[in-house]
Structures are given as C-alpha cells and as structure tokens.
Design a protein around this motif. Structure first.
Motif, PDB file in Angstrom:
ATOM      1  N   GLY A 298       0.820  -1.211   0.000  1.00 15.64           N
ATOM      2  CA  GLY A 298       0.000   0.000   0.000  1.00 15.64           C
ATOM      3  C   GLY A 298       0.852   1.258   0.000  1.00 15.64           C
ATOM      4  N   GLY A 299       1.973   1.234   0.728  1.00 12.34           N
ATOM      5  CA  GLY A 299       2.882   2.379   0.730  1.00 12.34           C
ATOM      6  C   GLY A 299       3.459   2.658  -0.644  1.00 12.34           C
ATOM      7  N   LEU A 300       3.694   1.603  -1.405  1.00  7.73           N
ATOM      8  CA  LEU A 300       4.200   1.774  -2.768  1.00  7.73           C
ATOM      9  C   LEU A 300       3.158   2.469  -3.649  1.00  7.73           C
ATOM     10  N   PHE A 301       1.889   2.094  -3.469  1.00  4.93           N
ATOM     11  CA  PHE A 301       0.816   2.774  -4.201  1.00  4.93           C
ATOM     12  C   PHE A 301       0.708   4.236  -3.770  1.00  4.93           C
ATOM     13  N   TYR A 302       0.905   4.514  -2.474  1.00  6.78           N
ATOM     14  CA  TYR A 302       0.934   5.904  -2.004  1.00  6.78           C
ATOM     15  C   TYR A 302       2.054   6.678  -2.702  1.00  6.78           C
ATOM     16  N   ALA A 303       3.255   6.076  -2.736  1.00  2.70           N
ATOM     17  CA  ALA A 303       4.414   6.749  -3.330  1.00  2.70           C
ATOM     18  C   ALA A 303       4.144   7.111  -4.789  1.00  2.70           C
ATOM     19  N   ILE A 304       3.581   6.161  -5.541  1.00  8.39           N
ATOM     20  CA  ILE A 304       3.310   6.405  -6.965  1.00  8.39           C
ATOM     21  C   ILE A 304       2.148   7.378  -7.133  1.00  8.39           C
ATOM     22  N   GLY A 305       1.039   7.114  -6.430  1.00 11.08           N
ATOM     23  CA  GLY A 305      -0.179   7.909  -6.605  1.00 11.08           C
ATOM     24  C   GLY A 305      -0.007   9.365  -6.206  1.00 11.08           C
ATOM     25  N   PHE A 306       0.632   9.615  -5.056  1.00  6.46           N
ATOM     26  CA  PHE A 306       0.850  10.998  -4.629  1.00  6.46           C
ATOM     27  C   PHE A 306       2.065  11.617  -5.311  1.00  6.46           C
ATOM     28  N   GLY A 307       3.115  10.838  -5.502  1.00  6.32           N
ATOM     29  CA  GLY A 307       4.330  11.376  -6.103  1.00  6.32           C
ATOM     30  C   GLY A 307       4.117  11.875  -7.521  1.00  6.32           C
ATOM     31  N   MET A 308       3.260  11.192  -8.299  1.00  6.12           N
ATOM     32  CA  MET A 308       3.070  11.571  -9.695  1.00  6.12           C
ATOM     33  C   MET A 308       2.348  12.910  -9.854  1.00  6.12           C
ATOM     34  N   ILE A 309       1.690  13.391  -8.778  1.00 10.12           N
ATOM     35  CA  ILE A 309       0.940  14.647  -8.866  1.00 10.12           C
ATOM     36  C   ILE A 309       1.873  15.811  -9.242  1.00 10.12           C
ATOM     37  N   PHE A 310       3.149  15.684  -8.896  1.00 11.19           N
ATOM     38  CA  PHE A 310       4.135  16.722  -9.254  1.00 11.19           C
ATOM     39  C   PHE A 310       4.114  17.039 -10.749  1.00 11.19           C
ATOM     40  N   TYR A 311       3.800  16.044 -11.575  1.00  9.03           N
ATOM     41  CA  TYR A 311       3.891  16.195 -13.027  1.00  9.03           C
ATOM     42  C   TYR A 311       2.542  16.485 -13.686  1.00  9.03           C
ATOM     43  N   LEU A 312       1.446  16.501 -12.925  1.00 12.83           N
ATOM     44  CA  LEU A 312       0.120  16.485 -13.537  1.00 12.83           C
ATOM     45  C   LEU A 312      -0.442  17.875 -13.794  1.00 12.83           C
ATOM     46  N   ASN A 313      -1.161  17.982 -14.930  1.00 16.51           N
ATOM     47  CA  ASN A 313      -1.885  19.215 -15.279  1.00 16.51           C
ATOM     48  C   ASN A 313      -3.275  18.925 -15.842  1.00 16.51           C
ATOM     49  N   ARG A 314      -3.540  17.673 -16.170  1.00 17.62           N
ATOM     50  CA  ARG A 314      -4.818  17.296 -16.786  1.00 17.62           C
ATOM     51  C   ARG A 314      -5.694  16.550 -15.788  1.00 17.62           C
ATOM     52  N   MET A 315      -6.996  16.777 -15.884  1.00 19.85           N
ATOM     53  CA  MET A 315      -7.912  16.199 -14.910  1.00 19.85           C
ATOM     54  C   MET A 315      -7.929  14.677 -14.978  1.00 19.85           C
ATOM     55  N   TYR A 316      -7.875  14.108 -16.165  1.00 20.01           N
ATOM     56  CA  TYR A 316      -7.942  12.647 -16.272  1.00 20.01           C
ATOM     57  C   TYR A 316      -6.749  11.981 -15.586  1.00 20.01           C
ATOM     58  N   PHE A 318      -5.278  13.238 -12.897  1.00 17.03           N
ATOM     59  CA  PHE A 318      -5.577  13.305 -11.460  1.00 17.03           C
ATOM     60  C   PHE A 318      -6.518  12.166 -11.052  1.00 17.03           C
ATOM     61  N   ILE A 319      -7.426  11.814 -11.942  1.00 18.49           N
ATOM     62  CA  ILE A 319      -8.332  10.693 -11.659  1.00 18.49           C
ATOM     63  C   ILE A 319      -7.537   9.396 -11.550  1.00 18.49           C
ATOM     64  N   ILE A 320      -6.596   9.177 -12.463  1.00 18.25           N
ATOM     65  CA  ILE A 320      -5.747   7.982 -12.405  1.00 18.25           C
ATOM     66  C   ILE A 320      -4.931   7.970 -11.117  1.00 18.25           C
ATOM     67  N   SER A 321      -4.359   9.120 -10.781  1.00 19.26           N
ATOM     68  CA  SER A 321      -3.596   9.233  -9.537  1.00 19.26           C
ATOM     69  C   SER A 321      -4.453   8.865  -8.329  1.00 19.26           C
ATOM     70  N   THR A 322      -5.688   9.374  -8.303  1.00 24.48           N
ATOM     71  CA  THR A 322      -6.592   9.106  -7.174  1.00 24.48           C
ATOM     72  C   THR A 322      -6.910   7.626  -7.064  1.00 24.48           C
ATOM     73  N   ILE A 323      -7.136   6.965  -8.179  1.00 22.72           N
ATOM     74  CA  ILE A 323      -7.399   5.521  -8.157  1.00 22.72           C
ATOM     75  C   ILE A 323      -6.195   4.773  -7.577  1.00 22.72           C
ATOM     76  N   ILE A 324      -4.984   5.195  -7.972  1.00 24.66           N
ATOM     77  CA  ILE A 324      -3.769   4.514  -7.503  1.00 24.66           C
ATOM     78  C   ILE A 324      -3.607   4.666  -5.999  1.00 24.66           C
ATOM     79  N   TRP A 325      -3.680   5.935  -5.483  1.00 25.97           N
ATOM     80  CA  TRP A 325      -3.465   6.070  -4.043  1.00 25.97           C
ATOM     81  C   TRP A 325      -4.646   5.531  -3.222  1.00 25.97           C
ATOM     82  N   THR A 326      -5.827   5.449  -3.836  1.00 28.36           N
ATOM     83  CA  THR A 326      -6.961   4.850  -3.126  1.00 28.36           C
ATOM     84  C   THR A 326      -6.771   3.342  -2.956  1.00 28.36           C
TER      85      THR A 326
END
Length: 422
Positions: A298-316, A318-326
């Motif tokens: 689960g911590g690995l999913f947190y690292a990927i899901g929250f860490g990738m937000i640094f690069y995001l600008n598109r809403m879709y 952010f949705i993928i990121s949310t699914i990952i950290w969820t």
C-alpha cells in the motif's frame, strides 16, 4: 460469476461479524453532523474561520481521552457494555442540538459527542478482534471497512440535501441511525470479552503475541517492539495520506482556478467509488499475503499515486492518480487493524486499540500544520516529491518489519517444536 468470486473471502465469517457490518453501514449512512461541522459553525453560528477551526480541533482532541478511557473500560467491563453506553451517549448529544437553534451550547454538545465516540471505538475494534482469529481476521476487517465506506458514500449526500431545507433533521437523523446501529448490536451480538483470558487463549491456540499479559499497558507494549516500530512507521503513512485532504485541493485550485472546487469534488467521488468497488477485489487478491507485506505494498501505491501529482496538469491524470493512491488506502486500512490485532494480547485489546491508532494517526493530525509551514518557503508542487520519498522510505521500513515478523514466527515455531519434543 465475478461477484461470487469477489465475495468468496467474506464467506464463512462468524454471524456476529455480518451484524457488525450491517451496523456499520447504518451508522455511517447517518454520519450527518461531523462532515458538516466547520460549515455549520461558520454558517449557522456565525463564527469566524479561526473560531470554527478551534472547535473542530477541540472535537478532534476530545476523541483522544475518550479513546483512552474507553479502551481501559472495555478490557475491564466488556466490549458490548462500553460500546452501547458511550456510542449511545454520543447519539443522545445530537438530540437537543436539533432544538437549541444557534446556541453555543450546541458546540459543547458536539465536543462531548466526539469524546463519547472516541470512547466507543476501541470497544468496537476489540469486539471484531474477539470474534475472529488469524485465519479470518483480514476478511473481517476488510468487510467492516467496506461497510463504513458504503454508508459514508450515501450519508453526506443525504446530509447535503437536508442542510438547507430541514436543518434539525441533520441532528435527529444522526441520532436515530446511531440508535438503530446500536439496536443491532444489543439484539444480535453477544458480549465477546472472555471471562477468563488464560483459558480463552488456550482454547483458541493463540500465537505468543496474543496471549494474555499481566500488568499495565506500557509493559505489554514494550514486549512488542515490532508493533511499536510499526506504529511509528504507520505515522509516516498517515502523514502522506493527509495530503488528499490538504495538499491535493490546494494543488487542484492552483491548476484549475474557478473549476478547482468542482474538480476536487469529482476526485472525492472517485475515491469513494474506488473504495466501494475495489475493496472486494483487493481483499480477494491479497488474502494469502501477510498483513504487514500488504501494508508495505500500500505504501508503494501511495508513493506512486501521490508522487506523480508533481507532473500532472490534466484532470484525467488526477483521476488515475486518485485511483492509484486509493488502492493504497484500501491495502493500508484493511490490513492495519489486522496487524494490530495479531500483535495485541487478549487481555489488553481495548487499550491497545485505543493507543496504537492515536500514535499512527498523529501523522494525519499534524500533516496539514507541517505542510502549511512547508508551503511558506516552497511551492505547492514541491509537496509531492516529499510525499514520494516519505512513502517509499516507509515502504522499505515495512518490508524490514515483514522480515523481522517472519524471523520471529520461525523462532516461535522452533521453540514450540522443542517444547513439544521435551
């Protein structure tokens, strides 16, 4: 066929666990007041934001002494008695609020309700632990978590409708669902606290970490260094997770401006839908894995899901990121209770389930404060690399704890084998 396969892990649980599941859904559907507390204090009572923040913080702080008191009493007088008494008192606190209008007395009743809810929580968790063993505990905690999220997905929607039209029903509805949930416990669930801890431990063939201990809370905790280490590592997890309610909305507002609140609402819905739809699948796929390993995953999913937000600008994205950290949230939440239960002496279940969540939840409590200070000299985007490194580091520590737990288990098996031969 898919549904039958997905629900298979939940089959064969004790009947009382299913009633606790239904009770949790009913109680969570009626969770009307607390999600709207800040809005209520500013909108209905006319408080400034800083005053409202003080009372929200006070309600959160009141939860802590309540939890400590309830945990101690649950180990002495029984889980069912403590749960019914304190959760019932929390519901009673809501009733006069419906008729007091814009009175300051309402705020103090809500603080008292938070204290009583805190006192009932350790008894509830201890009850789930009493009813299960290491073979079915993960499935039981997963089912309870699912019940909470099914109810919570509906509750705020109903409360949002009632808030402007029938304000008193916010309080009455919360009280009624609390009493309905407790009625299920009173009618269908027996007292689960063993009359004799030693006899119960022998009958259930508990592992060495669940066997009863003499003395108080601190000596019992010190005998479980792996559990203590786990608690402090889990604190890092909760700090990272706190950013879904603090850093994420700030980031969304910065990128999408006027559409920020709406888009953040979409992400909150994605989180809720993912929890409800994926908990069954995640539980089924990880049912054979050790709880602490699942938490590391689960911590690995947190690292990927929250860490990738640094690069995001598109809403879709952010949705993928949310699914990952969820998915990470599902793995962490459903297995944390199991790990704590498997390492808690049967004689101290109430107290351990009061203290350990306080330690692990500290990261969530201080997360917004520390992040706010960080943002004084850094941009909002810089939060996310920090989250990545913290989550990844905590994952490595959890893997080390998994190895330590395996080693301790082998040592216990060898000791048992030697004792049996002698």
């Amino acid at each position: 066929m898919f549904i039958q396969e997905a629900v298979r892990p939940y089959r064969g649980l004790p009947k009382s666990v299913y009633f606790l599941f239904i009770s949790k859904i009913v109680n969570s559907i009626g969770n009307f007041v607390m999600p709207f507390l800040a809005i209520f204090l500013t909108d209905r009572l006319g408080m400034r934001e800083d005053q409202a923040g003080f009372f929200v913080m006070l309600a959160a702080i009141a939860f802590v002494p309540g939890s400590l008191i309830g945990g101690k009493l649950a180990d002495i007088y029984g889980r069912k008695k403590v749960l019914i008494l304190f959760h019932g008192l929390s519901g009673l606190c809501f009733v006069p609020c419906a008729f007091l209008g814009p009175s300051m007395l309402v705020t103090w009743l809500l603080v008292a309700s938070s204290l009583f809810i805190g006192a009932s929580n350790p008894a509830y968790t201890a009850m789930v632990t009493d009813l299960t063993d290491m073979g079915n505990r993960k499935q039981a905690f997963s089912l309870i978590y699912l019940g909470h999220n099914i109810g919570f997905a509906l509750g705020p929607v109903i409360a949002g409708f009632l808030y402007r039209r029938f304000m008193p029903m916010i309080f009455i509805g919360d009280a009624l669902t609390t009493f309905a949930a407790l009625a299920l416990v009173m009618l269908y669930i027996r007292e689960t606290m063993p009359e004799d801890y030693k006899t119960e431990a022998e009958n259930m063939q508990l592992n060495c970490n669940e066997k009863p201990e003499e003395g108080g809370l601190i000596p019992a905790l010190l005998k479980r260094p792996v559990l203590l280490a786990f608690s402090f590592v889990a604190m890092i997890y909760s700090f990272v997770y706190s950013q879904c309610g603090f850093g994420l909305p700030l980031q969304i507002n910065e990128i999408f401006a006027l559409d920020g609140p709406r888009n953040y609402g979409v992400l909150a819905s994605v989180n809720a839908v993912t929890v409800v739809s994926m908990t069954l699948i995640v539980t089924q796929r990880t049912s054979r894995l050790r709880p602490v390993f699942c938490i590391a995953l689960g911590g690995l999913f947190y690292a990927i899901g929250f860490g990738m937000i640094f690069y995001l600008n598109r809403m879709y994205m952010f949705i993928i990121s949310t699914i990952i950290w969820t998915i990470g949230e599902i793995l962490v939440v459903t297995n944390t209770g199991v790990f704590i239960a498997n390492n808690t002496p049967i004689s101290h279940r109430g107290r351990f389930n009061a203290v350990i969540p306080i330690i692990t939840g500290t990261g969530f409590a201080v997360g917004p404060l520390l992040t706010g200070k960080f943002l004084i000299s850094h941009s909002i985007r810089e939060i996310w690399p920090l989250c990545f490194y913290l989550a990844f580091g905590a994952t490595m520590l959890m893997i080390m704890l998994n190895m330590a737990e395996k080693w301790a288990g082998r040592k216990e098996e060898q000791t048992a084998f030697i004792t049996e031969r002698e």
